[in-house]
Enzyme design. Structure first.
Site, short mmCIF file in Angstrom:
data_model
loop_
_atom_site.label_atom_id
_atom_site.label_comp_id
_atom_site.label_asym_id
_atom_site.label_seq_id
_atom_site.Cartn_x
_atom_site.Cartn_y
_atom_site.Cartn_z
N ASP A 1 0.81 -1.21 0.00
CA ASP A 1 0.00 0.00 0.00
C ASP A 1 0.85 1.26 0.00
O ASP A 1 2.06 1.22 0.17
CB ASP A 1 -0.94 0.00 1.21
CG ASP A 1 -0.24 -0.41 2.51
OD1 ASP A 1 1.00 -0.36 2.55
OD2 ASP A 1 -0.93 -0.76 3.47
N ASN B 1 -7.33 -2.57 14.30
CA ASN B 1 -8.74 -2.79 13.95
C ASN B 1 -8.90 -4.00 13.02
O ASN B 1 -9.97 -4.20 12.44
CB ASN B 1 -9.36 -1.54 13.32
CG ASN B 1 -8.70 -1.17 11.99
OD1 ASN B 1 -7.79 -1.85 11.53
ND2 ASN B 1 -9.17 -0.11 11.36
N GLU C 1 -9.39 -1.86 5.09
CA GLU C 1 -10.03 -1.47 6.34
C GLU C 1 -11.33 -2.26 6.56
O GLU C 1 -11.92 -2.78 5.61
CB GLU C 1 -10.37 0.03 6.29
CG GLU C 1 -9.15 0.95 6.25
CD GLU C 1 -8.54 1.20 7.63
OE1 GLU C 1 -8.47 0.26 8.45
OE2 GLU C 1 -8.11 2.33 7.88
N HIS D 1 -7.14 -4.53 10.20
CA HIS D 1 -6.88 -4.33 8.77
C HIS D 1 -5.58 -5.01 8.34
O HIS D 1 -4.68 -5.21 9.16
CB HIS D 1 -6.90 -2.83 8.38
CG HIS D 1 -5.71 -2.01 8.77
ND1 HIS D 1 -5.83 -0.77 9.36
CD2 HIS D 1 -4.38 -2.20 8.62
CE1 HIS D 1 -4.64 -0.25 9.56
NE2 HIS D 1 -3.74 -1.10 9.13
C1 GLP Z 1 -0.36 0.32 8.66
C2 GLP Z 1 -0.08 -0.43 7.35
C3 GLP Z 1 -0.22 -1.92 7.53
C4 GLP Z 1 0.40 -2.31 8.84
C5 GLP Z 1 -0.42 -1.77 9.97
C6 GLP Z 1 0.19 -1.97 11.33
O1 GLP Z 1 -1.35 1.28 8.57
N1 GLP Z 1 -0.85 -0.01 6.22
O2 GLP Z 1 0.36 -2.60 6.43
O3 GLP Z 1 0.43 -3.72 8.97
O4 GLP Z 1 -0.80 -0.45 9.75
O5 GLP Z 1 1.28 -1.12 11.53
P1 GLP Z 1 2.28 -1.27 12.73
O6 GLP Z 1 3.16 -2.42 12.41
O7 GLP Z 1 3.04 0.02 12.74
O8 GLP Z 1 1.48 -1.47 13.94
#
Ligand code: GLP
Length: 251
Positions: free
Chosen positions: A67, A136, A143, A138
């Site tokens: 993404d 959440n 989402e 995702h």
């Molecule tokens: C982000 C990314 C995800 C990631 C998630 C968790 O928004 N788009 O790919 O897995 O949130 O992030 P983190 O590892 O910083 O908790």
């Protein structure tokens, strides 16, 4: 789903890197789906160490990131393109032309999304997809919603995600409200999935992913249907689950 529970964040990174390096050694020209966020940092550090100390060879590897925020230039310090360069891509011998991240500055989002899916398909799909998980539920930026979306698409980020990701920006207002994310198809078609999660803030999402109903309100729950998925967590991310009780009872 295979669940591996290790002591801490560093151990999660080591275990994930071990699986990714095994894929690279088995298939030097593999297609890796990669994730951003805090969680994969230890994985990328370990892969860089393996490149430097053990000769792990990225010269034929291709990468496809999940993404990107819409509106950020690739050289913006909070863009995922910048993140990937900082933590992995500029530190190993991968060819720049083999690295792919959705273009967050595109003027034609639809075209960019369909071209991204086509590129992944034309290359034969992903051999291994690395995933984190949002608190959440995702994955990528898929989402919670009313339905699972198959294709790469534009998404409005939820308030929870904006708040969670504001820690990387000067203030919450600076967090982009939209992003491009690969959809569930390229993720679910990956030959192998490695999902990593650390910390107490992920415990509810991990529990819902492992034991909950398969519903689009918890996008990660769809992963229950993938035949080759390994979930690597630290103890905190499993806290409160019945699985944790049985795993830790031997201590
Ligand atoms: C982000 C990314 C995800 C990631 C998630 C968790 O928004 N788009 O790919 O897995 O949130 O992030 P983190 O590892 O910083 O908790």
């Amino acid at each position: 789903m295979k669940v591996i529970c290790v002591e801490n964040e560093a151990a999660v990174g080591k275990e994930a890197a071990r699986l990714i390096s095994a894929m690279i050694r088995l298939k030097p020209d593999c297609n890796l789906g990669l994730a951003t966020g805090t969680t994969p940092m230890t994985t990328y550090n370990e892969l860089v160490r393996m490149y430097k100390e053990e000769g792990l060879d990225f010269s034929k590897v291709s990468t496809f990131n999940l993404d990107e925020y819409i509106g950020l230039d690739a050289d913006h310090p909070q863009s995922y393109a910048y993140f990937m360069d900082e933590h992995l891509l500029s530190k190993v011998n991968i060819k720049k032309e083999n690295t792919h991240i959705p273009n967050g500055k595109t003027l034609r989002v639809d075209r960019t999304c369909s071209a991204y899916d086509k590129k992944i398909e034309d290359r034969g799909g992903l051999d291994l997809q690395l995933l984190g998980i949002g608190r959440n539920g995702h994955i990528g930026f898929n989402e919670p919603g009313d339905k699972f979306v198959a294709e790469t698409h534009q998404i409005n980020l939820t308030d929870d995600t904006i708040e969670a990701n504001s820690r990387f920006f000067e203030c919450e207002e600076d967090v982009p409200r939209t992003a491009i994310t690969t959809g569930m198809r390229s993720i679910m078609h990956a030959g192998r999935i490695v999902l990593i999660a650390t910390g107490e803030s992920k415990a509810d999402a991990v529990h819902a992913m492992l034991y909950g109903e398969i519903i689009p309100q918890v996008p990660a729950s769809l992963l229950q249907l993938h035949p080759e998925i390994t979930v690597i967590v630290d103890r905190a991310a499993l806290a409160g689950s019945s699985l944790a009780d049985s795993l830790f009872s031997a201590d």
